[in-house]
Design a protein around this motif. Structure first.
Motif, short mmCIF file in Angstrom:
data_model
loop_
_atom_site.label_atom_id
_atom_site.label_comp_id
_atom_site.label_asym_id
_atom_site.label_seq_id
_atom_site.Cartn_x
_atom_site.Cartn_y
_atom_site.Cartn_z
N CYS A 125 24.85 -3.93 14.50
CA CYS A 125 25.67 -4.29 13.34
C CYS A 125 25.37 -3.35 12.18
O CYS A 125 26.29 -2.90 11.51
N CYS B 53 30.42 -7.99 13.88
CA CYS B 53 29.10 -8.62 13.72
C CYS B 53 29.20 -10.12 13.48
O CYS B 53 28.20 -10.76 13.14
N ALA B 54 30.38 -10.69 13.66
CA ALA B 54 30.58 -12.12 13.35
C ALA B 54 29.77 -13.03 14.25
O ALA B 54 29.60 -14.21 13.92
N GLN C 239 29.53 -11.96 6.43
CA GLN C 239 29.97 -10.76 5.72
C GLN C 239 29.54 -10.78 4.26
O GLN C 239 30.18 -10.20 3.40
N ALA D 277 25.38 -10.79 8.35
CA ALA D 277 26.40 -10.14 9.18
C ALA D 277 27.49 -11.12 9.58
O ALA D 277 28.67 -10.80 9.55
N ARG E 138 35.67 -7.76 12.65
CA ARG E 138 34.35 -8.28 12.25
C ARG E 138 33.43 -8.28 13.45
O ARG E 138 33.05 -9.34 13.94
N HIS F 216 27.56 -2.35 8.57
CA HIS F 216 27.50 -3.61 7.81
C HIS F 216 26.52 -3.45 6.67
O HIS F 216 25.51 -2.77 6.79
#
Length: 170
Positions: free
Chosen positions: A163, A148-149, A64, A61, A146, A168
């Motif tokens: 996420c 879920c970064a 990516q 996650a 993003r 994702h």
């Protein structure tokens, strides 16, 4: 009639140009250490994580990468002795990627030059207030594009489940 001088087009164009230019300036130090940009992103995220480890799904996650993509990266880093896998004691389906001592040493060998390059080609070109404003702006945008970064981080407002609910590909 389309406005080709739209400042939104300019903003994305400049961001793309800056990213491309920075990556070409930063790559030599990474290459000299034997790390690709994906390898570096993986090990630096592990180094900056609690106990220098992340669940594989959280690492996917954060980067990516797809689940299979992060598996391939971790497999390669594991063969080099930079990362090891650990089983999750509470979930047999999950495992952690953990930075090894060799991984820490490899990072320690490249980070000083990497930070120097960042200072020369990026942050050193900005005043303290400009840098603080830029960081706040980038975080604001990152959190939308993003979300879920920061998966797996201590202060992560979204858990790994959130996420995957956000779509994702983990």
């Amino acid at each position: 009639m389309t406005n080709f001088d739209d400042p939104r087009l300019t903003a994305v164009g400049l961001l793309t140009e800056v990213h491309s230019g920075l990556m070409s300036r930063l790559q030599p130090a990474l290459s000299a250490s034997g790390l690709s940009d994906v390898d570096f992103e993986t090990v630096i995220r592990l180094a900056r994580s609690p106990r220098q480890r992340l669940r594989m799904s959280d690492l996917a996650a954060q980067t990516q990468l797809s689940t299979s993509g992060v598996t391939r990266v971790v497999d390669r880093l594991e063969r080099e002795g930079l990362v090891r896998r650990e089983a999750c004691p509470s979930d047999r389906r999950a495992s952690y990627a953990v930075l090894t001592e060799a991984g820490q040493e490899r990072l320690a060998s490249v980070v000083p030059q990497h930070v120097s390059d960042i200072e020369e080609w990026f942050t050193g070109l900005l005043g303290a207030d400009e840098l603080e404003t830029l960081l706040a702006s980038l975080r604001k945008i990152r959190d939308v594009v993003r979300p879920c970064a920061t998966a797996g981080a201590h202060n992560d407002p979204l858990g790994s489940q959130s996420c995957s609910e956000l779509g994702h590909r983990a």
